[in-house]
Design a protein around this motif. Structure first.
Motif, mmCIF file in Angstrom:
data_model
loop_
_atom_site.group_PDB
_atom_site.id
_atom_site.type_symbol
_atom_site.label_atom_id
_atom_site.label_comp_id
_atom_site.label_asym_id
_atom_site.label_seq_id
_atom_site.Cartn_x
_atom_site.Cartn_y
_atom_site.Cartn_z
ATOM 1 N N ASP A 319 34.934 42.752 44.453
ATOM 2 C CA ASP A 319 35.909 42.157 43.525
ATOM 3 C C ASP A 319 36.076 40.671 43.855
ATOM 4 O O ASP A 319 37.124 40.212 44.262
ATOM 5 N N TYR A 320 35.003 39.890 43.647
ATOM 6 C CA TYR A 320 35.008 38.491 44.041
ATOM 7 C C TYR A 320 34.863 37.576 42.830
ATOM 8 O O TYR A 320 34.489 38.006 41.732
ATOM 9 N N GLU A 321 35.150 36.291 43.039
ATOM 10 C CA GLU A 321 34.922 35.236 42.047
ATOM 11 C C GLU A 321 33.773 34.359 42.535
ATOM 12 O O GLU A 321 33.741 33.979 43.705
ATOM 13 N N SER A 323 31.354 30.841 41.625
ATOM 14 C CA SER A 323 31.144 29.652 40.805
ATOM 15 C C SER A 323 30.190 28.715 41.537
ATOM 16 O O SER A 323 29.980 28.844 42.744
ATOM 17 N N THR A 332 32.001 31.624 46.683
ATOM 18 C CA THR A 332 32.412 33.004 46.422
ATOM 19 C C THR A 332 33.757 33.209 47.111
ATOM 20 O O THR A 332 33.904 32.871 48.290
ATOM 21 N N TRP A 334 37.462 35.733 47.625
ATOM 22 C CA TRP A 334 38.175 37.007 47.521
ATOM 23 C C TRP A 334 39.660 36.727 47.729
ATOM 24 O O TRP A 334 40.034 35.901 48.571
#
Length: 361
Positions: A319-321, A323, A332, A334
């Motif tokens: 469940d990471y972002e 960019s 990356t 969390w």
């Protein structure tokens, strides 16, 4: 790895196992129950004062909040859906209740037997009860199912005490499913109150966190928990006493204190730095390229980031972002209950940096 010659700390802020019948919104599209705290509240078509009014809400009326931004909340109250001033909404008190109807707990769109059915929840499911609305009906929430149930069909839970028993901790979700929205996380050894367990999921409360966790990650006995350095309540003395990595140096710069160690992370050598500001732990960083003397191509940077990202996913989950800015940096991140973790690979200063940084929220 050579002993640290140059060091720096940089923080880059980035930002259903159960059957549910009829129309139920996606669980990850998290919704919050709010209550109108002002004497009355206008609902507008758009999030601005010049927008047309499409409704008026009364004090103590419940609303469903989908999102909030720049002082405006996107809400629904009954059949009215629009925007209201966030300052006139508040979080209502609630009680944890259990569905005690063996035929299922029917959730209605309105407090009436003839109203449309939103969902039928299984026996022993947990709901948030926001209180009676009269005539034997209560306003409740399960995940993104928000509506009215007969008050006689929900009751008090019988609680037990357990402990999180897994080294990586657990993610707490708003429904009993891996597809549920994350509402927080609990570290290994955390004491929880279990309100119900059904089909492999337990509904727990711990401090301000409440929701569903995988039941097999709980135990009746408190596990022996090794030193957890990702804990922002640690003092300088705590770190000096318990950190097992190879100590390099302690540096003082005004109110800032830096404890520097040589260690490994995700199978790679790294310089570990704890940064305290005024005695409060603010940042924990792992510098994988501390010498600051290499410059990599974009493909090489991507490879470095991917290797570190694999370690991050193993530690925190998927469940990471993510960019990036091509040829310059990759990120990356969390988000956890008390901190955020960020993997960053940069080539901004004619050398490549690769770091994992935890910072206190």
């Amino acid at each position: 790895m050579n002993i640290l010659k140059k060091w720096s700390v940089a923080v880059f802020v980035l930002v259903m196992l159960f059957s549910i019948q009829h129309q139920v919104a996606d669980a990850v599209d998290y919704r919050t129950v709010k209550v109108v705290s002002g004497s009355s509240l206008l609902v507008r078509e758009s999030p601005n004062e010049a927008s047309n009014s499409i409704g008026n809400l009364s004090k103590d009326e419940f609303v469903i909040e989908f999102s909030s931004s720049n002082g405006w909340s996107h809400i629904q109250a009954g059949d009215v859906k629009g925007y209201v001033s966030s300052s006139f909404l508040s979080v209502p008190s609630s009680t944890i209740k259990i569905a005690n109807s063996k035929s299922g707990l029917v959730v209605k769109a309105k407090p009436s037997p003839s109203a449309s059915t939103l969902a039928t929840l299984k026996y022993n499911m947990i709901v948030e009860d926001y209180g009676s609305v009269g005539n034997g009906w209560s306003y409740v929430q399960y995940g993104n199912v928000v509506g009215y149930v007969k008050s006689d069909f929900i009751g008090q839970t019988k609680t037990t005490t357990k402990y999180v028993n897994t080294s990586s901790g657990v993610i707490v979700r708003n429904i009993a499913s891996q597809s549920g929205a994350s509402v927080g996380s609990l570290s290994n050894g955390t004491q929880v109150t279990v309100h119900a367990t059904l089909v492999g999921w337990s509904y727990v409360t711990a401090g301000n966190i409440k929701g569903y966790v995988v039941a097999k990650f709980l135990s009746t006995k408190k596990p022996i928990v090794p030193f957890n350095n990702i804990n922002f309540s640690l003092t300088i003395r705590d770190v000096e006493k318990n950190e097992k990595s190879n100590f390099i140096q302690k540096l003082q710069d005004g109110r800032n204190t830096y404890l520097v160690y040589e260690t490994t992370k995700y199978g790679y050598s790294a310089i570990l730095t704890y940064t305290f500001i005024g005695g409060q732990l603010e940042y924990i960083s792992y510098d994988f390229l501390p010498e600051q003397n290499s410059y990599d191509t974009w493909d090489q940077m991507t490879t470095i980031h991917t290797r570190l990202q694999v370690g991050g996913i193993a530690e925190f989950g998927d469940d990471y972002e993510f960019s990036y800015e091509k040829y310059r940096n990759l990120f990356t991140s969390w988000e956890r209950n008390s901190y955020m973790a960020l993997i960053s690979v940069h080539d901004d200063y004619l050398y490549t940096s690769a770091k994992l940084t935890y910072y206190r929220k």
